[in-house]
Write a protein that holds these residues in place. Structure first.
Motif, mmCIF file in Angstrom:
data_model
loop_
_atom_site.group_PDB
_atom_site.id
_atom_site.type_symbol
_atom_site.label_atom_id
_atom_site.label_comp_id
_atom_site.label_asym_id
_atom_site.label_seq_id
_atom_site.Cartn_x
_atom_site.Cartn_y
_atom_site.Cartn_z
ATOM 1 N N LYS A 42 39.882 36.199 36.316
ATOM 2 C CA LYS A 42 40.783 36.287 35.165
ATOM 3 C C LYS A 42 40.145 35.605 33.970
ATOM 4 C CE LYS A 42 45.297 37.042 37.054
ATOM 5 N NZ LYS A 42 46.695 36.655 37.005
ATOM 6 N N HIS A 43 40.594 36.025 32.792
ATOM 7 C CA HIS A 43 40.150 35.443 31.523
ATOM 8 C C HIS A 43 41.393 35.020 30.734
ATOM 9 C CE1 HIS A 43 36.955 38.262 32.665
ATOM 10 N NE2 HIS A 43 36.128 37.520 31.966
ATOM 11 N N ASN A 44 41.220 34.151 29.759
ATOM 12 C CA ASN A 44 42.283 33.861 28.805
ATOM 13 C C ASN A 44 42.562 35.130 28.011
ATOM 14 O OD1 ASN A 44 42.404 31.216 29.646
ATOM 15 N ND2 ASN A 44 41.132 30.434 27.985
ATOM 16 N N PRO A 45 43.718 35.230 27.363
ATOM 17 C CA PRO A 45 44.019 36.436 26.579
ATOM 18 C C PRO A 45 42.950 36.776 25.538
ATOM 19 C CG PRO A 45 45.996 35.113 26.831
ATOM 20 C CD PRO A 45 44.853 34.311 27.397
ATOM 21 N N ASP A 46 42.264 35.769 25.031
ATOM 22 C CA ASP A 46 41.219 36.035 24.031
ATOM 23 C C ASP A 46 39.870 36.375 24.677
ATOM 24 O OD1 ASP A 46 40.420 33.581 25.002
ATOM 25 O OD2 ASP A 46 40.485 32.547 23.065
ATOM 26 N N GLY A 47 39.843 36.489 26.020
ATOM 27 C CA GLY A 47 38.621 36.868 26.713
ATOM 28 C C GLY A 47 37.737 35.706 27.113
ATOM 29 N N THR A 48 38.149 34.485 26.809
ATOM 30 C CA THR A 48 37.334 33.314 27.148
ATOM 31 C C THR A 48 37.753 32.745 28.496
ATOM 32 O OG1 THR A 48 38.861 31.816 26.021
ATOM 33 C CG2 THR A 48 37.033 32.734 24.708
ATOM 34 N N ASN A 49 36.984 31.790 28.961
ATOM 35 C CA ASN A 49 37.261 31.041 30.182
ATOM 36 C C ASN A 49 37.432 31.921 31.420
ATOM 37 O OD1 ASN A 49 37.712 28.776 31.801
ATOM 38 N ND2 ASN A 49 39.911 28.855 31.462
ATOM 39 N N PRO A 50 36.412 32.708 31.780
ATOM 40 C CA PRO A 50 36.536 33.464 33.034
ATOM 41 C C PRO A 50 36.583 32.501 34.216
ATOM 42 C CG PRO A 50 34.312 33.624 32.168
ATOM 43 C CD PRO A 50 35.120 32.878 31.148
ATOM 44 N N HIS A 51 37.461 32.785 35.170
ATOM 45 C CA HIS A 51 37.583 31.932 36.349
ATOM 46 C C HIS A 51 38.110 32.746 37.528
ATOM 47 C CE1 HIS A 51 41.476 31.849 34.308
ATOM 48 N NE2 HIS A 51 42.010 31.679 35.504
ATOM 49 N N VAL A 52 37.785 32.273 38.730
ATOM 50 C CA VAL A 52 38.273 32.929 39.942
ATOM 51 C C VAL A 52 39.724 32.519 40.129
ATOM 52 C CG1 VAL A 52 38.034 33.107 42.457
ATOM 53 C CG2 VAL A 52 35.998 33.014 41.020
ATOM 54 N N ASP A 53 40.607 33.516 40.219
ATOM 55 C CA ASP A 53 42.034 33.259 40.312
ATOM 56 C C ASP A 53 42.598 33.638 41.685
ATOM 57 O OD1 ASP A 53 44.426 32.361 38.963
ATOM 58 O OD2 ASP A 53 45.103 34.448 39.049
ATOM 59 N N GLY A 54 41.763 34.108 42.576
ATOM 60 C CA GLY A 54 42.225 34.468 43.911
ATOM 61 C C GLY A 54 41.187 35.297 44.626
ATOM 62 N N GLU A 55 41.474 35.571 45.871
ATOM 63 C CA GLU A 55 40.560 36.393 46.664
ATOM 64 C C GLU A 55 41.343 37.148 47.719
ATOM 65 O OE1 GLU A 55 38.560 33.928 50.152
ATOM 66 O OE2 GLU A 55 38.222 32.954 48.220
ATOM 67 N N ALA A 56 40.768 38.254 48.136
ATOM 68 C CA ALA A 56 41.343 39.059 49.210
ATOM 69 C C ALA A 56 40.204 39.472 50.128
ATOM 70 C CB ALA A 56 42.044 40.282 48.640
ATOM 71 N N ALA A 57 40.433 39.340 51.418
ATOM 72 C CA ALA A 57 39.400 39.697 52.400
ATOM 73 C C ALA A 57 39.980 40.674 53.410
ATOM 74 C CB ALA A 57 38.882 38.448 53.101
ATOM 75 N N GLY A 58 39.118 41.512 53.928
ATOM 76 C CA GLY A 58 39.528 42.446 54.961
ATOM 77 C C GLY A 58 38.344 42.862 55.799
ATOM 78 N N PRO A 59 38.608 43.298 57.024
ATOM 79 C CA PRO A 59 37.507 43.724 57.892
ATOM 80 C C PRO A 59 36.884 45.028 57.400
ATOM 81 C CG PRO A 59 39.597 44.177 58.948
ATOM 82 C CD PRO A 59 39.908 43.429 57.679
ATOM 83 N N ILE A 60 35.590 45.142 57.622
ATOM 84 C CA ILE A 60 34.879 46.389 57.352
ATOM 85 C C ILE A 60 35.180 47.320 58.521
ATOM 86 C CG2 ILE A 60 32.572 47.423 57.259
ATOM 87 C CD1 ILE A 60 31.691 44.863 55.751
#
Length: 143
Positions: free
Chosen positions: A68-86
């Motif tokens: 995710k980023h701030n509304p102005d496009g700055t500060n990218p950061h990991v906000d979550g993750e999802a995992a699943g089997p192949i």
């Protein structure tokens, strides 16, 4: 020994060599995909594939990170993750196709193409419209 008996033995040997030559490339292809593969987006984790080869079958886990980023496009950061089997992994030469089920029950299909021992590209194959062939997410083998 009669000629036909010698021919039968020779045919059996040739058949065995052909069978072995067909089996080993598949195992080598499986092994070439095995490992930990990562893709980064904005310098942050984007995708991680942990692929293993067990008894000729390709298995593993795909982890996707929500950036995710701030509304102005700055500060990218990991906000979550999802995992699943192949799942449903199938080898096609230097490409591996597989599915990953989402939590909502939808299935996402991918194709991973080896470019070298340490580099690959990941394509989502059920996008509408599909991604152009020349693009794809670059993956790097980290283990």
């Amino acid at each position: 020994m009669k000629m036909w008996a010698k021919l039968m033995i020779l045919a059996a040997l040739v058949g065995g060599v052909v069978a072995l030559s067909q089996a080993f490339p598949e195992q080598a292809a499986n092994a070439s995909f095995a490992g930990i593969w990562e893709a980064k987006l904005d310098g942050l984790p984007g995708v991680k594939l942990a692929i293993a080869s067990e008894g000729g079958n390709v298995t593993g886990v795909a982890t996707f990170y929500l950036i995710k980023h701030n509304p102005d496009g700055t500060n990218p950061h990991v906000d979550g993750e999802a995992a699943g089997p192949i799942e449903h992994a199938v080898l096609h030469g230097q490409a591996l196709t597989f599915d990953v089920n989402r939590k909502d029950g939808t299935r996402v299909s991918f194709r991973m193409e080896l470019k070298s021992a340490k580099l690959a590209r990941l394509f989502r194959t059920n996008d509408q419209p599909p991604s152009p062939e020349g693009e794809g997410l670059p993956l790097t083998r980290v283990q």
